[in-house]
Design a protein around this motif. Structure first.
Motif, PDB file in Angstrom:
ATOM      1  N   LEU A   1      -0.294  -0.622  35.818  1.00 16.26           N
ATOM      2  CA  LEU A   1      -1.055  -1.501  36.703  1.00 16.26           C
ATOM      3  C   LEU A   1      -0.459  -2.899  36.666  1.00 16.26           C
ATOM      4  O   LEU A   1      -0.277  -3.463  35.586  1.00 16.26           O
ATOM      5  CB  LEU A   1      -2.519  -1.576  36.250  1.00 16.26           C
ATOM      6  CG  LEU A   1      -3.249  -0.249  36.038  1.00 16.26           C
ATOM      7  CD1 LEU A   1      -4.658  -0.513  35.516  1.00 16.26           C
ATOM      8  CD2 LEU A   1      -3.289   0.545  37.324  1.00 16.26           C
ATOM      9  N   GLU A   2      -0.175  -3.441  37.851  1.00 10.51           N
ATOM     10  CA  GLU A   2       0.358  -4.808  37.927  1.00 10.51           C
ATOM     11  C   GLU A   2      -0.653  -5.809  37.365  1.00 10.51           C
ATOM     12  O   GLU A   2      -0.288  -6.747  36.683  1.00 10.51           O
ATOM     13  CB  GLU A   2       0.706  -5.160  39.370  1.00 10.51           C
ATOM     14  CG  GLU A   2       1.261  -6.556  39.525  1.00 10.51           C
ATOM     15  CD  GLU A   2       1.570  -6.918  40.966  1.00 10.51           C
ATOM     16  OE1 GLU A   2       2.216  -7.957  41.164  1.00 10.51           O
ATOM     17  OE2 GLU A   2       1.164  -6.187  41.894  1.00 10.51           O
TER      18      GLU A   2
ATOM     19  N   THR B   1      -2.033  -3.012  26.873  1.00  8.29           N
ATOM     20  CA  THR B   1      -2.120  -4.123  27.813  1.00  8.29           C
ATOM     21  C   THR B   1      -1.564  -5.364  27.150  1.00  8.29           C
ATOM     22  O   THR B   1      -1.741  -5.572  25.964  1.00  8.29           O
ATOM     23  CB  THR B   1      -3.594  -4.383  28.185  1.00  8.29           C
ATOM     24  OG1 THR B   1      -4.117  -3.198  28.772  1.00  8.29           O
ATOM     25  CG2 THR B   1      -3.736  -5.521  29.179  1.00  8.29           C
ATOM     26  N   TYR B   2      -0.867  -6.179  27.930  1.00  4.51           N
ATOM     27  CA  TYR B   2      -0.552  -7.507  27.407  1.00  4.51           C
ATOM     28  C   TYR B   2      -0.777  -8.523  28.507  1.00  4.51           C
ATOM     29  O   TYR B   2      -0.484  -8.271  29.671  1.00  4.51           O
ATOM     30  CB  TYR B   2       0.856  -7.600  26.802  1.00  4.51           C
ATOM     31  CG  TYR B   2       2.004  -7.572  27.765  1.00  4.51           C
ATOM     32  CD1 TYR B   2       2.667  -6.398  28.054  1.00  4.51           C
ATOM     33  CD2 TYR B   2       2.462  -8.742  28.367  1.00  4.51           C
ATOM     34  CE1 TYR B   2       3.734  -6.381  28.919  1.00  4.51           C
ATOM     35  CE2 TYR B   2       3.537  -8.722  29.235  1.00  4.51           C
ATOM     36  CZ  TYR B   2       4.166  -7.549  29.510  1.00  4.51           C
ATOM     37  OH  TYR B   2       5.219  -7.537  30.369  1.00  4.51           O
ATOM     38  N   PRO B   3      -1.358  -9.653  28.137  1.00  3.40           N
ATOM     39  CA  PRO B   3      -1.617 -10.685  29.148  1.00  3.40           C
ATOM     40  C   PRO B   3      -0.354 -11.453  29.469  1.00  3.40           C
ATOM     41  O   PRO B   3       0.511 -11.635  28.623  1.00  3.40           O
ATOM     42  CB  PRO B   3      -2.651 -11.598  28.481  1.00  3.40           C
ATOM     43  CG  PRO B   3      -2.453 -11.381  27.024  1.00  3.40           C
ATOM     44  CD  PRO B   3      -1.909  -9.989  26.849  1.00  3.40           C
TER      45      PRO B   3
ATOM     46  N   THR C   1      -7.589 -11.898  34.227  1.00  2.00           N
ATOM     47  CA  THR C   1      -7.361 -10.454  34.283  1.00  2.00           C
ATOM     48  C   THR C   1      -5.931 -10.157  34.729  1.00  2.00           C
ATOM     49  O   THR C   1      -5.606  -9.021  35.020  1.00  2.00           O
ATOM     50  CB  THR C   1      -8.353  -9.759  35.239  1.00  2.00           C
ATOM     51  OG1 THR C   1      -8.214 -10.340  36.532  1.00  2.00           O
ATOM     52  CG2 THR C   1      -9.767  -9.862  34.746  1.00  2.00           C
ATOM     53  N   HIS C   2      -5.077 -11.188  34.799  1.00  2.00           N
ATOM     54  CA  HIS C   2      -3.685 -10.972  35.164  1.00  2.00           C
ATOM     55  C   HIS C   2      -2.931 -10.479  33.953  1.00  2.00           C
ATOM     56  O   HIS C   2      -2.524 -11.253  33.099  1.00  2.00           O
ATOM     57  CB  HIS C   2      -3.042 -12.269  35.694  1.00  2.00           C
ATOM     58  CG  HIS C   2      -3.632 -12.728  36.962  1.00  2.00           C
ATOM     59  ND1 HIS C   2      -4.100 -13.990  37.157  1.00  2.00           N
ATOM     60  CD2 HIS C   2      -3.847 -12.075  38.124  1.00  2.00           C
ATOM     61  CE1 HIS C   2      -4.575 -14.109  38.379  1.00  2.00           C
ATOM     62  NE2 HIS C   2      -4.433 -12.955  38.987  1.00  2.00           N
ATOM     63  N   LYS C   3      -2.787  -9.171  33.874  1.00  2.00           N
ATOM     64  CA  LYS C   3      -2.077  -8.579  32.764  1.00  2.00           C
ATOM     65  C   LYS C   3      -1.474  -7.261  33.200  1.00  2.00           C
ATOM     66  O   LYS C   3      -1.945  -6.640  34.149  1.00  2.00           O
ATOM     67  CB  LYS C   3      -2.988  -8.405  31.556  1.00  2.00           C
ATOM     68  CG  LYS C   3      -4.347  -7.835  31.855  1.00  2.00           C
ATOM     69  CD  LYS C   3      -5.269  -7.961  30.667  1.00  2.00           C
ATOM     70  CE  LYS C   3      -6.698  -7.732  31.110  1.00  2.00           C
ATOM     71  NZ  LYS C   3      -7.627  -7.884  30.031  1.00  2.00           N
ATOM     72  N   LEU C   4      -0.440  -6.853  32.528  1.00  2.00           N
ATOM     73  CA  LEU C   4       0.213  -5.583  32.809  1.00  2.00           C
ATOM     74  C   LEU C   4      -0.408  -4.540  31.903  1.00  2.00           C
ATOM     75  O   LEU C   4      -0.571  -4.773  30.706  1.00  2.00           O
ATOM     76  CB  LEU C   4       1.710  -5.703  32.535  1.00  2.00           C
ATOM     77  CG  LEU C   4       2.545  -4.469  32.807  1.00  2.00           C
ATOM     78  CD1 LEU C   4       2.607  -4.197  34.305  1.00  2.00           C
ATOM     79  CD2 LEU C   4       3.935  -4.659  32.259  1.00  2.00           C
ATOM     80  N   THR C   5      -0.757  -3.388  32.459  1.00  2.00           N
ATOM     81  CA  THR C   5      -1.383  -2.328  31.681  1.00  2.00           C
ATOM     82  C   THR C   5      -0.605  -1.037  31.872  1.00  2.00           C
ATOM     83  O   THR C   5      -0.278  -0.661  33.000  1.00  2.00           O
ATOM     84  CB  THR C   5      -2.847  -2.132  32.115  1.00  2.00           C
ATOM     85  OG1 THR C   5      -3.546  -3.365  31.949  1.00  2.00           O
ATOM     86  CG2 THR C   5      -3.531  -1.068  31.288  1.00  2.00           C
ATOM     87  N   VAL C   6      -0.297  -0.370  30.773  1.00  2.00           N
ATOM     88  CA  VAL C   6       0.409   0.907  30.778  1.00  2.00           C
ATOM     89  C   VAL C   6      -0.558   1.960  30.229  1.00  2.00           C
ATOM     90  O   VAL C   6      -1.104   1.792  29.143  1.00  2.00           O
ATOM     91  CB  VAL C   6       1.675   0.857  29.896  1.00  2.00           C
ATOM     92  CG1 VAL C   6       2.390   2.208  29.904  1.00  2.00           C
ATOM     93  CG2 VAL C   6       2.605  -0.261  30.345  1.00  2.00           C
TER      94      VAL C   6
END
Length: 129
Positions: A47-48, A79-81, A100-105
């Motif tokens: 998720l972008e 997730t990392y912010p 909530t701007h974070k990349l989630t795998v």
């Protein structure tokens, strides 16, 4: 869904990259269902922009109800912010709003193993079932 050829399933791992615009158009349960459906199919979902804390809690809750020993082992989520000061306005930071701007795998628990995580990098090993 994994690609199937005449000779059998493709040996690769499918990665679904989902942009912020698509996520913004969806309700919370639509996001959770889309993520779980992808992961249940054996895909890695990236998720972008991350989920809100409430959405992430709900994702874990729904995942726990769907785990079955023979079919679905659960999910691995990392997730990392991004830099919060760069992504938030001064007023947001002053009011203590969480970005909530974070990349989630997200991936199947039996296929993804986190090797390293820090504020700038998630390193994961993805195996084929």
């Amino acid at each position: 869904m994994p690609e199937v050829t005449e000779d059998g399933p493709n040996d690769g791992v499918q990665i679904d990259l989902i942009g912020a615009d698509r996520m913004a158009e969806m309700a919370s349960m639509e996001k959770i269902r889309m993520i779980l459906d992808g992961v249940r199919d054996g895909n890695i979902v990236i998720l972008e922009t991350g989920l809100s804390p409430d959405e992430e809690s709900k994702l874990i809750e729904v995942t726990m109800t769907e785990i079955s020993p023979d079919e679905f082992n659960g999910i691995e989520i990392e997730t990392y912010p991004r830099s919060e000061t760069a992504d938030q306005s001064f007023l947001d930071r002053l009011m203590g709003k969480e970005s909530t701007h974070k990349l989630t795998v997200i991936g199947p628990a039996n296929q993804i193993e986190t090797l390293h995580k820090d504020e700038n990098l998630i390193s994961a090993l993805v195996s084929r079932k």
